[in-house]
Design a protein around this motif. Structure first.
Motif, PDB file in Angstrom:
ATOM      1  N   UNK A 176       0.839  -1.199   0.000  1.00 13.58           N
ATOM      2  CA  UNK A 176       0.000   0.000   0.000  1.00 13.58           C
ATOM      3  C   UNK A 176       0.877   1.253   0.000  1.00 13.58           C
ATOM      4  N   UNK A 180       1.167   4.171  -2.829  1.00 13.85           N
ATOM      5  CA  UNK A 180       0.655   5.504  -2.511  1.00 13.85           C
ATOM      6  C   UNK A 180       1.755   6.462  -2.088  1.00 13.85           C
ATOM      7  N   UNK A 187       4.296  12.230  -8.107  1.00 13.11           N
ATOM      8  CA  UNK A 187       3.131  12.979  -8.572  1.00 13.11           C
ATOM      9  C   UNK A 187       3.413  14.483  -8.461  1.00 13.11           C
ATOM     10  N   UNK A 191       3.690  17.237 -11.307  1.00 13.67           N
ATOM     11  CA  UNK A 191       2.762  18.353 -11.225  1.00 13.67           C
ATOM     12  C   UNK A 191       3.497  19.700 -11.274  1.00 13.67           C
ATOM     13  N   UNK A 192       4.552  19.802 -10.467  1.00 14.85           N
ATOM     14  CA  UNK A 192       5.249  21.095 -10.402  1.00 14.85           C
ATOM     15  C   UNK A 192       6.084  21.359 -11.643  1.00 14.85           C
ATOM     16  N   UNK A 195       3.694  23.067 -13.712  1.00 18.56           N
ATOM     17  CA  UNK A 195       3.528  24.457 -13.276  1.00 18.56           C
ATOM     18  C   UNK A 195       4.678  25.304 -13.817  1.00 18.56           C
TER      19      UNK A 195
ATOM     20  N   UNK B  13       0.369  18.581   3.454  1.00 15.60           N
ATOM     21  CA  UNK B  13       1.487  18.563   2.517  1.00 15.60           C
ATOM     22  C   UNK B  13       1.703  19.956   1.920  1.00 15.60           C
ATOM     23  N   UNK B  15       3.543  21.059  -0.441  1.00 17.84           N
ATOM     24  CA  UNK B  15       3.569  21.126  -1.907  1.00 17.84           C
ATOM     25  C   UNK B  15       2.149  21.133  -2.456  1.00 17.84           C
ATOM     26  N   UNK B  16       1.303  20.250  -1.882  1.00 14.50           N
ATOM     27  CA  UNK B  16      -0.077  20.216  -2.342  1.00 14.50           C
ATOM     28  C   UNK B  16      -0.812  21.520  -1.999  1.00 14.50           C
ATOM     29  N   UNK B  19       0.311  24.046  -4.657  1.00 15.87           N
ATOM     30  CA  UNK B  19      -0.288  23.781  -5.962  1.00 15.87           C
ATOM     31  C   UNK B  19      -1.752  24.228  -5.959  1.00 15.87           C
ATOM     32  N   UNK B  98      -4.946  10.663  -1.791  1.00 15.76           N
ATOM     33  CA  UNK B  98      -4.292   9.741  -2.733  1.00 15.76           C
ATOM     34  C   UNK B  98      -4.678   8.289  -2.440  1.00 15.76           C
ATOM     35  N   UNK B  99      -5.690   8.120  -1.588  1.00 15.74           N
ATOM     36  CA  UNK B  99      -6.112   6.755  -1.250  1.00 15.74           C
ATOM     37  C   UNK B  99      -6.909   6.133  -2.398  1.00 15.74           C
ATOM     38  N   UNK B 100      -6.592   4.879  -2.706  1.00 18.15           N
ATOM     39  CA  UNK B 100      -7.385   4.178  -3.727  1.00 18.15           C
ATOM     40  C   UNK B 100      -8.220   3.089  -3.097  1.00 18.15           C
ATOM     41  N   UNK B 101      -8.282   3.089  -1.746  1.00 18.52           N
ATOM     42  CA  UNK B 101      -9.125   2.091  -1.083  1.00 18.52           C
ATOM     43  C   UNK B 101     -10.586   2.414  -1.348  1.00 18.52           C
ATOM     44  N   UNK B 104     -12.465   3.806   1.606  1.00 18.59           N
ATOM     45  CA  UNK B 104     -12.299   5.216   1.967  1.00 18.59           C
ATOM     46  C   UNK B 104     -13.315   6.083   1.240  1.00 18.59           C
ATOM     47  N   UNK B 119      -5.795  13.042  -5.583  1.00 21.18           N
ATOM     48  CA  UNK B 119      -4.986  14.264  -5.653  1.00 21.18           C
ATOM     49  C   UNK B 119      -4.559  14.501  -7.101  1.00 21.18           C
ATOM     50  N   UNK B 120      -4.681  15.750  -7.543  1.00 14.40           N
ATOM     51  CA  UNK B 120      -4.427  16.046  -8.958  1.00 14.40           C
ATOM     52  C   UNK B 120      -2.976  15.785  -9.355  1.00 14.40           C
ATOM     53  N   UNK B 121      -2.787  15.497 -10.627  1.00 11.39           N
ATOM     54  CA  UNK B 121      -1.474  15.177 -11.163  1.00 11.39           C
ATOM     55  C   UNK B 121      -0.865  16.295 -11.989  1.00 11.39           C
ATOM     56  N   UNK B 122      -1.648  17.334 -12.253  1.00 11.52           N
ATOM     57  CA  UNK B 122      -1.153  18.381 -13.150  1.00 11.52           C
ATOM     58  C   UNK B 122      -1.886  19.685 -12.842  1.00 11.52           C
ATOM     59  N   UNK B 126      -5.623  20.309 -11.127  1.00 16.12           N
ATOM     60  CA  UNK B 126      -5.870  21.170  -9.960  1.00 16.12           C
ATOM     61  C   UNK B 126      -6.953  22.194 -10.293  1.00 16.12           C
TER      62      UNK B 126
END
Lengths: 403, 148
Positions: A176, A180, A187, A191-192, A195, B13, B15-16, B19, B98-101, B104, B119-122, B126
């Motif tokens: 897991x 993740x 990721x 992503x950045x 940007x 996070x 960074x997130x 973004x 970012x959970x794929x369960x 959840x 969570x977005x990838x680009x 976003x």
């Protein structure tokens, strides 16, 4: 080994170390004559040396249990309690101590009752003789020893099992995390980078633009690899649940997923009629999908021909995916099933090198084998079996059966 | 100028956070984005505890975006507190994780989240999330205006 005088043995005491052992017997009987007789019999026993103690009451017997006896001879009828009650108490307190029941008169009912209550053996007093008693004791001891070994083995197995399931949990957590947490930073890099490209992309020199592209490409590839690793780990720990299905349905599902790729690659698919099999349908569909996808990927001909084969050899079926692609040299036959091994340069062929490794895991989980037969320039034929329980005798049966 | 839409983002996070902030800056709407880095602070903000008592300085958000795995108080706990609050249970919440369960996703929906998104990838992704959240916020304000 000669008979050792019991008086001598008594004098040496119970703390004597256990190599040239005496068998220590506790006799529970309210009749002292019985003690004298038993001692006499045991002294005459061939081979084994015995040391015997005697207590006349059940209470004393239970009190004496703290001492190290190897075996108990228990009179069936004691004054204040029946032998069975005492027997149950002994078994409860000292589950490994063998108890032989002695009765005045042979009686099958008592025999059965005693065995059910945990007695090692049952002897009618009228039949007592040195050989019988000696043999009964030795057999009881041997059985008790074996039982203890078996229990220790069971304990060890339980410990090993607990450890294994703990490891499994850890692996699950790792998978897991891999799929993740490990991908999270990648990721963000992707992503950045985007940007960055958006904010200063128009001012970038050719080299800077290329650097950015390589960074994004590397992050993407790492992301793919991590995902592939997680997939592989998941495939290798997966326990399959077999269901009886038509493999044609699995092939249908695989081809459905690949519709677009088959169309754009201008490929022809030839399908042998597939048998029914006891397998996990989803894994099986993935297996076909991976193999067909591989065949399409590594085809250098303008018109790929893919043949889904099913040959019956006796009770076993050999299934396969045959292509007219570039083929594989024999020295690579084994290598291609190892994870992350690629035979092609990345700029020639994309992929993480995990596909065939997962195929191998799936087939192995079904108890089968997978291999390749190939001729360079002409094509490859990937073949697999599904193990002993993969195919049932009645292959015309359309019914699905639950495992 | 119309009053800004207040949106609360709870994500640990950095960074997130950044973004998301950039995506809000680029969206062309008048958004007052408030960011907290853990679930505990999110709850104190939303329920006006400690320094967050001042409603002028810390306006109630018209939409909330939360991560699931945060220090101290998880996204699930936030969802549950919001669900049980008569004042706040109508505020739309979007879970960004970012959970794929599958569990959840189901659980957060069960706790009243309006949307569960990865969570977005680009930057483009976003942007999509930000527009979606703004849409929910506007709708919420319309509904509350009608009600009063």
């Amino acid at each position: 080994m000669g008979a050792v005088d019991t008086e001598f043995a008594e004098a040496k005491g119970r703390s004597m170390p256990s190599k040239e052992q005496f068998v220590r017997v506790l006799l529970v009987d309210d009749d002292e004559d019985m003690y004298i007789l038993t001692r006499q019999l045991l002294r005459q026993a061939p081979g084994t040396s015995y040391e015997i103690d005697w207590v006349p009451t059940a209470q004393e017997a239970l009190d004496e249990l703290g001492q190290q006896y190897d075996i108990v001879l228990l009179d069936y009828v004691l004054h204040e309690a029946t032998g069975l009650e005492v027997l149950r108490e002994i078994v409860r307190k000292r589950p490994h101590l063998p108890v032989i029941i002695l009765t005045a008169h042979g009686n099958r009912e008592i025999d059965v009752e005693a065995l059910n209550a945990g007695a090692a053996d049952y002897i009618a007093k009228s039949e007592l003789n040195p050989n019988l008693l000696d043999r009964s004791i030795r057999y009881a001891l041997e059985r008790s020893l074996k039982l203890r070994e078996l229990e220790q083995l069971a304990d060890r197995l339980q410990v090993a099992n607990a450890r294994l399931s703990h490891k499994n949990e850890e692996l699950e957590q790792f998978i897991y995390m891999a799929s993740h947490d490990f991908r999270e930073p990648l990721r963000q890099i992707m992503s950045f980078s985007e940007f960055l490209r958006r904010d200063i992309g128009h001012t970038l020199s050719g080299r800077a633009e290329q650097s950015l592209n390589f960074m994004v490409g590397a992050a993407k590839r790492m992301d793919d690899l991590v995902e592939a690793l997680a997939k592989l780990l998941r495939a290798s720990r997966k326990e399959i649940t077999r269901v009886r299905v038509s493999l044609d349905q699995c092939v249908d599902r695989a081809l459905e997923e690949l519709t677009e790729r088959v169309r754009t690659s201008n490929a022809t698919i030839i399908r042998d009629p597939m048998p029914h099999a006891r397998c996990e349908p989803t894994s099986m569909a993935h297996l076909f999908q991976n193999l067909i996808d591989n065949a399409l990927k590594y085809c250098d001909k303008p018109h790929p021909e893919i043949h889904l084969t099913a040959e019956k050899g006796g009770q076993k079926w050999i299934l396969g995916v045959k292509d007219n692609g570039c083929g594989i040299a024999q020295e690579h036959y084994n290598k291609i099933f190892s994870p992350f091994r690629r035979l092609h340069r990345r700029d020639q062929c994309e992929g993480t090198g995990i596909g065939l490794a997962i195929c191998k895991k799936v087939v192995e989980a079904h108890g089968g084998e997978i291999w390749v037969e190939s001729e360079v320039g002409k094509g490859s034929h990937f073949k697999f079996t599904l193990g002993a329980t993969g195919f049932t005798t009645n292959t015309t049966d359309d019914l699905e059966e639950t495992p | 100028m119309n009053t800004p839409l207040t949106i609360l983002l709870a994500d640990d996070d950095p960074a997130d956070q950044q973004a998301f902030r950039w995506a809000v800056e680029d969206c062309g709407e008048n958004v007052d984005l408030r960011i907290v880095s853990d679930g505990d602070t999110a709850l104190r903000y939303l329920f006006r505890k400690d320094i967050y008592q001042d409603a002028e300085r810390y306006p109630q958000p018209a939409a909330i975006v939360i991560d699931l795995n945060m220090p101290k108080v998880s996204g699930f706990a936030i969802l549950n507190s919001l669900r049980l609050s008569p004042e706040l249970n109508a505020v739309p919440v979007v879970v960004m994780s970012n959970s794929t369960r599958p569990s959840d996703k189901i659980q957060t929906r069960g706790l009243g989240a309006r949307e569960f998104c990865l969570k977005p990838n680009s930057p483009a992704e976003y942007q999509e999330v930000v527009f979606f959240v703004i849409g929910l916020a506007k709708h919420y304000l319309m509904q509350t205006a009608k009600a009063s």
